[in-house]
Scaffold this active site. Structure first.
Site, PDB file in Angstrom:
ATOM      1  N   HIS A   1      -7.741  -1.471  13.600  1.00 15.19           N
ATOM      2  CA  HIS A   1      -7.062  -0.860  12.447  1.00 15.19           C
ATOM      3  C   HIS A   1      -7.662   0.518  12.129  1.00 15.19           C
ATOM      4  CE1 HIS A   1      -4.973  -0.535   8.695  1.00 15.19           C
ATOM      5  NE2 HIS A   1      -5.970  -0.884   7.914  1.00 15.19           N
TER       6      HIS A   1
ATOM      7  N   HIS B   1      -3.682 -10.466   4.352  1.00 13.70           N
ATOM      8  CA  HIS B   1      -3.701 -10.119   5.773  1.00 13.70           C
ATOM      9  C   HIS B   1      -5.123  -9.922   6.281  1.00 13.70           C
ATOM     10  CE1 HIS B   1      -4.023  -6.145   3.864  1.00 13.70           C
ATOM     11  NE2 HIS B   1      -4.656  -5.780   4.970  1.00 13.70           N
TER      12      HIS B   1
ATOM     13  N   TRP C   1       0.845  -1.186   0.000  1.00 15.22           N
ATOM     14  CA  TRP C   1       0.000   0.000   0.000  1.00 15.22           C
ATOM     15  C   TRP C   1       0.889   1.249   0.000  1.00 15.22           C
ATOM     16  CZ3 TRP C   1      -4.955   0.336  -1.007  1.00 15.22           C
ATOM     17  CH2 TRP C   1      -5.600   1.563  -0.785  1.00 15.22           C
TER      18      TRP C   1
END
Ligand SMILES: [Zn+2]
Length: 209
Positions: free
Chosen positions: A58, A52, A16
């Site tokens: 998060h 993942h 990312w």
């Protein structure tokens, strides 16, 4: 038949934009008696590298950490739905599918072909927030997608993550479903047991049921 639906972790894999790059460094040394080499590797990477799991923490302050979820959510019957040739997955795309008994769903989109690009693919297919709300209504417990985020690229507010994670629905991102067709499987998605994790890389496999 066992399908490995994880992407390999390498120094050149796409991550990312802004996330830590993967750095696998050989730290080998000769054994004390000098008869052989002891190979080991220093590993540096983000917790959302490759295939993942996202835990609520998060995106949500005080959200649940990964270790607070029972493995029963990450192991069990899963349905793969192939949704090709769309830019995003919306409520209407989901309403025409059969959701009977679906607790875990993995979306196979055109993204899976882009793992071969060798670089980050910005135009990836994502799940619209209204689609996520549909999954909440259906009582789904885990949602998987075949690229590095379930939200639209550059979606600063992360609405799809928030719809799912606020309901403690786990997200499995970064799948490679190229070799898999639509249907029912047994999913085993086991993240590294990182303490208090916001997410963790996982080895995910699908087994024909
Ligand atoms: Zn995510």
């Amino acid at each position: 038949m066992i399908y490995d639906v994880t992407v390999p972790i390498t120094n050149t894999m796409p991550v990312w934009p802004g996330d830590p790059p993967v750095q696998l460094s050989a730290k080998s040394h000769e054994s004390r008696d000098k008869t052989h080499i002891v190979s080991l590797t220093a590993i540096a990477m983000g917790s959302h590298t490759g295939t993942h799991i996202d835990a609520p923490f998060h995106m949500i302050k005080d959200g649940k950490r990964l270790h607070e979820f029972p493995l029963e959510i990450l192991v069990g019957r899963a349905t793969v739905f192939k949704i090709p040739r769309v830019r995003s997955i919306g409520r209407a795309d989901l309403e025409r599918l059969d959701w009977t008994g679906v607790e875990r769903v993995l979306f196979k989109t055109d993204n899976s072909a882009h793992w071969l690009d060798g670089q980050f693919y910005e135009g990836f297919v994502y799940l619209e927030p209204a689609g996520a709300e549909f999954l909440v209504e259906r009582g789904v417990r885990l949602v998987g997608i075949d690229y590095l985020s379930i939200d639209k690229f550059r979606s600063e507010a992360h609405p799809t993550h928030l719809v799912l994670l606020s309901k403690n629905i786990l997200i499995l991102e970064g799948l490679n479903l190229r070799a898999v067709t639509s249907g029912q499987y047994m999913l085993y998605a086991l993240p590294l047991n990182l303490q208090d994790a916001d997410g963790a890389p996982a080895r995910a496999i699908l087994v024909n049921s």
